[in-house]
Design an enzyme around this catalytic site. Structure first.
Site, PDB file in Angstrom:
ATOM      1  N   ASP A  43      -2.380  -6.051  -0.090  1.00  0.00           N
ATOM      2  CA  ASP A  43      -2.653  -4.779   0.562  1.00  0.00           C
ATOM      3  C   ASP A  43      -1.550  -3.785   0.231  1.00  0.00           C
ATOM      4  O   ASP A  43      -0.366  -4.075   0.396  1.00  0.00           O
ATOM      5  CB  ASP A  43      -2.711  -4.958   2.081  1.00  0.00           C
ATOM      6  CG  ASP A  43      -2.741  -3.619   2.810  1.00  0.00           C
ATOM      7  OD1 ASP A  43      -3.814  -3.008   2.870  1.00  0.00           O
ATOM      8  OD2 ASP A  43      -1.671  -3.188   3.308  1.00  0.00           O
ATOM      9  N   TYR A  48       2.542   4.337   0.424  1.00  0.00           N
ATOM     10  CA  TYR A  48       3.665   3.403   0.279  1.00  0.00           C
ATOM     11  C   TYR A  48       4.447   3.681  -1.003  1.00  0.00           C
ATOM     12  O   TYR A  48       5.564   3.189  -1.167  1.00  0.00           O
ATOM     13  CB  TYR A  48       3.188   1.950   0.247  1.00  0.00           C
ATOM     14  CG  TYR A  48       2.438   1.480   1.468  1.00  0.00           C
ATOM     15  CD1 TYR A  48       2.387   2.222   2.638  1.00  0.00           C
ATOM     16  CD2 TYR A  48       1.772   0.257   1.441  1.00  0.00           C
ATOM     17  CE1 TYR A  48       1.685   1.764   3.741  1.00  0.00           C
ATOM     18  CE2 TYR A  48       1.070  -0.209   2.536  1.00  0.00           C
ATOM     19  CZ  TYR A  48       1.026   0.552   3.689  1.00  0.00           C
ATOM     20  OH  TYR A  48       0.322   0.094   4.770  1.00  0.00           O
ATOM     21  N   LYS A  73      -5.162   2.379   0.205  1.00  0.00           N
ATOM     22  CA  LYS A  73      -5.566   3.372   1.200  1.00  0.00           C
ATOM     23  C   LYS A  73      -5.365   4.780   0.672  1.00  0.00           C
ATOM     24  O   LYS A  73      -4.409   5.042  -0.060  1.00  0.00           O
ATOM     25  CB  LYS A  73      -4.746   3.187   2.484  1.00  0.00           C
ATOM     26  CG  LYS A  73      -4.747   1.772   3.035  1.00  0.00           C
ATOM     27  CD  LYS A  73      -3.844   1.654   4.243  1.00  0.00           C
ATOM     28  CE  LYS A  73      -3.519   0.202   4.534  1.00  0.00           C
ATOM     29  NZ  LYS A  73      -2.612  -0.399   3.532  1.00  0.00           N
ATOM     30  N   HIS A 106      -6.471   5.982   5.503  1.00  0.00           N
ATOM     31  CA  HIS A 106      -5.234   5.476   6.100  1.00  0.00           C
ATOM     32  C   HIS A 106      -5.039   5.892   7.563  1.00  0.00           C
ATOM     33  O   HIS A 106      -4.423   5.174   8.340  1.00  0.00           O
ATOM     34  CB  HIS A 106      -4.047   5.958   5.270  1.00  0.00           C
ATOM     35  CG  HIS A 106      -2.831   5.113   5.395  1.00  0.00           C
ATOM     36  ND1 HIS A 106      -1.931   4.948   4.373  1.00  0.00           N
ATOM     37  CD2 HIS A 106      -2.344   4.363   6.410  1.00  0.00           C
ATOM     38  CE1 HIS A 106      -0.949   4.152   4.755  1.00  0.00           C
ATOM     39  NE2 HIS A 106      -1.182   3.788   5.993  1.00  0.00           N
TER      40      HIS A 106
END
Length: 294
Positions: A43, A48, A73, A106
Protein backbone atom coordinates in the site's frame (compact mmCIF):
# COMPACT_ATOMS: atom_id res chain seq x y z
CA UNK A 1 -1.55 -16.14 3.53
CA UNK A 2 -5.27 -15.46 4.02
CA UNK A 3 -7.04 -13.82 1.09
CA UNK A 4 -10.06 -11.54 1.29
CA UNK A 5 -12.64 -11.31 -1.48
CA UNK A 6 -13.77 -7.80 -2.34
CA UNK A 7 -17.33 -6.93 -3.31
CA UNK A 8 -16.48 -7.17 -7.02
CA UNK A 9 -14.89 -10.63 -6.72
CA UNK A 10 -11.26 -9.47 -6.72
CA UNK A 11 -9.13 -11.15 -4.05
CA UNK A 12 -6.58 -9.36 -1.87
CA UNK A 13 -4.07 -10.67 0.70
CA UNK A 14 -5.30 -9.74 4.15
CA UNK A 15 -1.88 -8.47 5.27
CA UNK A 16 0.25 -5.99 3.37
CA UNK A 17 3.17 -3.64 3.83
CA UNK A 18 2.33 0.02 4.34
CA UNK A 19 4.84 2.72 3.46
CA UNK A 20 3.30 5.84 5.03
CA UNK A 21 6.16 8.08 6.19
CA UNK A 22 8.74 5.57 4.98
CA UNK A 23 11.62 7.76 3.76
CA UNK A 24 12.02 7.39 -0.01
CA UNK A 25 15.64 6.28 0.41
CA UNK A 26 14.49 3.37 2.63
CA UNK A 27 11.26 2.45 0.86
CA UNK A 28 12.73 0.45 -2.02
CA UNK A 29 14.67 -1.85 0.30
CA UNK A 30 11.65 -2.27 2.62
CA UNK A 31 9.41 -3.29 -0.28
CA UNK A 32 12.03 -5.66 -1.66
CA UNK A 33 12.52 -7.25 1.77
CA UNK A 34 8.78 -7.65 2.30
CA UNK A 35 8.22 -9.31 -1.08
CA UNK A 36 11.18 -11.63 -0.59
CA UNK A 37 9.70 -12.67 2.78
CA UNK A 38 6.36 -13.54 1.19
CA UNK A 39 4.28 -10.38 1.32
CA UNK A 40 2.13 -9.98 -1.78
CA UNK A 41 0.33 -6.73 -0.94
CA UNK A 42 1.83 -3.23 -0.91
CA UNK A 43 0.00 0.00 0.00
CA UNK A 44 1.29 3.44 -0.96
CA UNK A 45 -0.11 6.86 -1.93
CA UNK A 46 0.74 9.84 -4.09
CA UNK A 47 0.99 12.00 -0.97
CA UNK A 48 3.60 9.68 0.55
CA UNK A 49 5.99 10.69 -2.25
CA UNK A 50 7.54 7.24 -2.45
CA UNK A 51 5.57 5.54 -5.25
CA UNK A 52 8.66 5.51 -7.46
CA UNK A 53 10.63 3.68 -4.77
CA UNK A 54 7.80 1.17 -4.28
CA UNK A 55 8.07 0.35 -7.97
CA UNK A 56 11.84 0.03 -7.67
CA UNK A 57 11.46 -2.40 -4.77
CA UNK A 58 8.93 -4.45 -6.69
CA UNK A 59 11.27 -4.82 -9.65
CA UNK A 60 14.32 -5.53 -7.49
CA UNK A 61 12.46 -8.30 -5.66
CA UNK A 62 12.03 -10.32 -8.83
CA UNK A 63 8.45 -11.17 -7.85
CA UNK A 64 6.24 -11.03 -10.96
CA UNK A 65 3.96 -7.99 -11.07
CA UNK A 66 0.85 -10.15 -11.43
CA UNK A 67 1.56 -11.80 -8.06
CA UNK A 68 1.53 -8.52 -6.11
CA UNK A 69 -1.61 -6.64 -5.05
CA UNK A 70 -0.63 -3.00 -5.50
CA UNK A 71 -2.73 -0.14 -4.17
CA UNK A 72 -2.21 3.62 -4.13
CA UNK A 73 -4.24 6.75 -3.44
CA UNK A 74 -5.18 9.96 -5.22
CA UNK A 75 -4.45 13.12 -3.24
CA UNK A 76 -7.02 15.90 -2.84
CA UNK A 77 -5.17 18.36 -5.10
CA UNK A 78 -5.73 15.88 -7.93
CA UNK A 79 -9.49 15.53 -7.34
CA UNK A 80 -11.70 16.27 -10.34
CA UNK A 81 -12.59 14.07 -13.29
CA UNK A 82 -9.77 14.89 -15.70
CA UNK A 83 -7.27 15.60 -12.92
CA UNK A 84 -7.96 12.21 -11.32
CA UNK A 85 -7.56 10.41 -14.64
CA UNK A 86 -4.19 12.14 -14.91
CA UNK A 87 -3.39 11.21 -11.30
CA UNK A 88 -3.71 7.57 -12.38
CA UNK A 89 -1.15 8.20 -15.13
CA UNK A 90 1.19 9.87 -12.65
CA UNK A 91 0.89 6.99 -10.20
CA UNK A 92 1.39 4.21 -12.72
CA UNK A 93 4.26 6.13 -14.29
CA UNK A 94 6.07 6.39 -10.97
CA UNK A 95 5.30 2.80 -10.01
CA UNK A 96 6.32 1.54 -13.43
CA UNK A 97 3.14 -0.48 -13.97
CA UNK A 98 0.27 -0.40 -16.45
CA UNK A 99 -2.59 -1.23 -14.10
CA UNK A 100 -3.41 -0.93 -10.41
CA UNK A 101 -5.14 -3.48 -8.23
CA UNK A 102 -6.79 -0.84 -6.06
CA UNK A 103 -7.03 2.94 -6.47
CA UNK A 104 -8.36 4.97 -3.55
CA UNK A 105 -9.48 8.54 -2.86
CA UNK A 106 -7.22 9.51 0.04
CA UNK A 107 -9.54 11.90 1.93
CA UNK A 108 -13.30 12.62 1.97
CA UNK A 109 -12.59 16.39 1.89
CA UNK A 110 -16.22 17.35 2.58
CA UNK A 111 -15.42 21.02 1.95
CA UNK A 112 -14.68 20.01 -1.67
CA UNK A 113 -17.49 17.53 -2.18
CA UNK A 114 -18.11 18.34 -5.85
CA UNK A 115 -14.48 17.57 -6.64
CA UNK A 116 -14.71 14.36 -4.59
CA UNK A 117 -17.65 13.20 -6.70
CA UNK A 118 -15.87 14.03 -9.95
CA UNK A 119 -12.79 12.18 -8.75
CA UNK A 120 -14.83 9.13 -7.85
CA UNK A 121 -16.50 9.15 -11.27
CA UNK A 122 -13.00 9.06 -12.75
CA UNK A 123 -12.25 5.99 -10.62
CA UNK A 124 -15.43 4.39 -11.94
CA UNK A 125 -14.24 5.10 -15.49
CA UNK A 126 -10.81 3.58 -14.81
CA UNK A 127 -12.53 0.51 -13.34
CA UNK A 128 -14.83 0.15 -16.35
CA UNK A 129 -11.84 0.45 -18.69
CA UNK A 130 -9.89 -2.24 -16.85
CA UNK A 131 -7.12 0.12 -15.80
CA UNK A 132 -7.81 -0.66 -12.13
CA UNK A 133 -9.21 -3.86 -10.69
CA UNK A 134 -10.99 -2.25 -7.73
CA UNK A 135 -11.69 1.24 -6.41
CA UNK A 136 -12.01 2.53 -2.89
CA UNK A 137 -11.93 5.37 -0.39
CA UNK A 138 -9.93 6.31 2.69
CA UNK A 139 -10.85 8.06 5.93
CA UNK A 140 -14.55 8.18 4.98
CA UNK A 141 -16.89 8.33 7.95
CA UNK A 142 -20.47 6.98 7.57
CA UNK A 143 -21.85 10.43 6.67
CA UNK A 144 -19.22 10.84 3.94
CA UNK A 145 -19.96 7.36 2.64
CA UNK A 146 -23.70 8.01 2.51
CA UNK A 147 -23.16 11.22 0.55
CA UNK A 148 -20.89 9.43 -1.93
CA UNK A 149 -23.21 6.46 -2.42
CA UNK A 150 -26.15 8.77 -3.13
CA UNK A 151 -24.29 10.20 -6.14
CA UNK A 152 -22.29 7.25 -7.51
CA UNK A 153 -22.88 3.98 -9.34
CA UNK A 154 -20.16 1.70 -7.96
CA UNK A 155 -19.95 0.83 -4.28
CA UNK A 156 -16.35 1.21 -3.07
CA UNK A 157 -14.55 -2.07 -2.49
CA UNK A 158 -12.42 -0.79 0.39
CA UNK A 159 -12.48 1.96 3.03
CA UNK A 160 -9.05 2.48 4.56
CA UNK A 161 -9.23 4.14 7.99
CA UNK A 162 -7.23 4.57 11.18
CA UNK A 163 -8.04 1.44 13.18
CA UNK A 164 -6.24 -0.13 16.12
CA UNK A 165 -7.24 -1.33 19.61
CA UNK A 166 -7.34 2.22 21.01
CA UNK A 167 -9.48 3.49 18.11
CA UNK A 168 -11.57 0.76 16.52
CA UNK A 169 -14.29 2.91 14.91
CA UNK A 170 -17.19 0.42 15.28
CA UNK A 171 -19.60 2.82 13.55
CA UNK A 172 -17.35 2.98 10.47
CA UNK A 173 -16.91 -0.79 10.45
CA UNK A 174 -20.69 -1.29 10.68
CA UNK A 175 -21.40 1.18 7.87
CA UNK A 176 -18.79 -0.46 5.66
CA UNK A 177 -20.15 -3.93 6.38
CA UNK A 178 -23.71 -2.84 5.61
CA UNK A 179 -22.61 -2.00 2.07
CA UNK A 180 -20.24 -4.92 1.58
CA UNK A 181 -17.18 -2.66 1.83
CA UNK A 182 -13.99 -4.12 3.27
CA UNK A 183 -12.53 -2.10 6.14
CA UNK A 184 -8.77 -1.75 5.79
CA UNK A 185 -6.79 -0.62 8.84
CA UNK A 186 -4.02 1.90 8.58
CA UNK A 187 -1.95 2.16 11.75
CA UNK A 188 -3.20 -1.33 12.76
CA UNK A 189 -0.64 -1.53 15.59
CA UNK A 190 -1.31 2.02 16.81
CA UNK A 191 1.92 3.53 15.59
CA UNK A 192 0.39 6.78 14.39
CA UNK A 193 0.62 8.81 17.60
CA UNK A 194 2.63 11.81 16.41
CA UNK A 195 0.27 14.00 14.40
CA UNK A 196 0.61 17.52 15.85
CA UNK A 197 -2.73 18.96 16.87
CA UNK A 198 -4.72 15.74 16.75
CA UNK A 199 -5.44 13.01 19.25
CA UNK A 200 -6.28 13.42 22.90
CA UNK A 201 -4.68 10.19 24.08
CA UNK A 202 -1.04 9.64 23.20
CA UNK A 203 -0.56 6.36 25.03
CA UNK A 204 1.18 3.75 22.92
CA UNK A 205 -0.92 0.64 22.28
CA UNK A 206 2.36 -1.29 22.20
CA UNK A 207 2.73 -0.67 25.94
CA UNK A 208 -0.81 -1.64 26.89
CA UNK A 209 -0.71 -4.27 29.68
CA UNK A 210 -3.66 -6.22 28.28
CA UNK A 211 -1.96 -6.55 24.90
CA UNK A 212 1.27 -7.48 26.68
CA UNK A 213 -0.38 -10.23 28.72
CA UNK A 214 -2.01 -11.77 25.64
CA UNK A 215 1.24 -11.53 23.71
CA UNK A 216 3.17 -13.30 26.48
CA UNK A 217 0.58 -16.07 26.61
CA UNK A 218 1.15 -16.83 22.92
CA UNK A 219 4.88 -16.18 22.79
CA UNK A 220 4.25 -13.34 20.37
CA UNK A 221 4.87 -9.58 20.30
CA UNK A 222 2.22 -6.93 21.00
CA UNK A 223 2.34 -5.96 17.32
CA UNK A 224 1.68 -9.54 16.25
CA UNK A 225 -1.29 -9.78 18.61
CA UNK A 226 -2.83 -6.59 17.25
CA UNK A 227 -2.38 -7.73 13.66
CA UNK A 228 -3.91 -11.10 14.50
CA UNK A 229 -6.86 -9.34 16.16
CA UNK A 230 -7.52 -7.39 12.97
CA UNK A 231 -7.14 -10.41 10.72
CA UNK A 232 -9.49 -12.55 12.82
CA UNK A 233 -12.11 -9.82 12.62
CA UNK A 234 -11.94 -9.96 8.84
CA UNK A 235 -10.05 -6.74 8.17
CA UNK A 236 -7.16 -5.94 5.87
CA UNK A 237 -4.13 -4.74 7.84
CA UNK A 238 -1.17 -2.83 6.41
CA UNK A 239 1.52 -2.35 9.09
CA UNK A 240 4.39 -0.03 8.19
CA UNK A 241 8.06 -0.66 8.86
CA UNK A 242 11.41 -0.19 7.16
CA UNK A 243 13.24 -2.55 9.53
CA UNK A 244 13.77 -6.06 8.10
CA UNK A 245 13.29 -7.79 11.46
CA UNK A 246 9.98 -6.02 12.11
CA UNK A 247 8.78 -6.56 8.55
CA UNK A 248 9.42 -10.27 9.09
CA UNK A 249 7.78 -10.27 12.53
CA UNK A 250 4.67 -8.54 11.22
CA UNK A 251 4.27 -11.28 8.62
CA UNK A 252 4.59 -14.08 11.20
CA UNK A 253 0.99 -13.96 12.41
CA UNK A 254 -0.61 -16.96 10.76
CA UNK A 255 0.49 -19.68 13.19
CA UNK A 256 -1.62 -18.78 16.23
CA UNK A 257 -5.22 -17.89 17.05
CA UNK A 258 -6.62 -15.54 19.66
CA UNK A 259 -9.39 -16.93 21.84
CA UNK A 260 -12.83 -15.34 22.06
CA UNK A 261 -12.13 -13.89 25.49
CA UNK A 262 -8.85 -12.43 24.29
CA UNK A 263 -10.58 -10.81 21.32
CA UNK A 264 -13.18 -9.35 23.69
CA UNK A 265 -10.50 -7.96 25.99
CA UNK A 266 -8.80 -6.24 23.07
CA UNK A 267 -12.14 -4.88 21.84
CA UNK A 268 -12.60 -3.35 25.28
CA UNK A 269 -9.50 -1.16 24.92
CA UNK A 270 -11.17 1.31 22.53
CA UNK A 271 -10.83 4.89 23.78
CA UNK A 272 -12.81 6.54 21.00
CA UNK A 273 -9.95 9.01 20.41
CA UNK A 274 -8.29 9.20 17.00
CA UNK A 275 -4.56 9.86 16.66
CA UNK A 276 -4.64 11.03 13.04
CA UNK A 277 -6.33 14.05 11.43
CA UNK A 278 -10.07 14.63 11.67
CA UNK A 279 -11.53 13.75 8.24
CA UNK A 280 -14.05 16.60 8.55
CA UNK A 281 -11.41 19.29 8.99
CA UNK A 282 -10.62 21.45 5.95
CA UNK A 283 -6.84 21.36 5.74
CA UNK A 284 -6.32 23.58 2.73
CA UNK A 285 -2.54 23.82 3.06
CA UNK A 286 -2.26 20.04 2.97
CA UNK A 287 -5.05 19.48 0.46
CA UNK A 288 -3.46 21.90 -2.02
CA UNK A 289 -0.08 20.16 -1.94
CA UNK A 290 0.95 19.57 -5.55
CA UNK A 291 1.75 16.00 -6.55
CA UNK A 292 4.75 15.74 -8.85
CA UNK A 293 4.49 14.43 -12.38
CA UNK A 294 5.80 10.96 -13.14
Amino acid sequence: MIELTLNNGVTMPTLGLGVFQSPPEQTSAAVQTALELGYRHIDTAAAYRNERQVGDGLRRSGVPREEVFLETKVWVSDYGYDKTLHAFEKATGKLGVDTLDLLILHQPAPSRFAAVLDAYRALEKLLADGRVRAIGISNFMPRHLDALLAESDVIPAVNQVELHPYFSQPDVQAADAAHGILTQAWSPIGGITFYPGWGEDRRSVMDDPTIGEIAAAHGKSPAQVMLRWGIQQGRSVIPKSVHPDRIAQNFDVFDFTLGGDEMTRIDGLDTGHRSGPDPDEARDDAFDRVIDEA
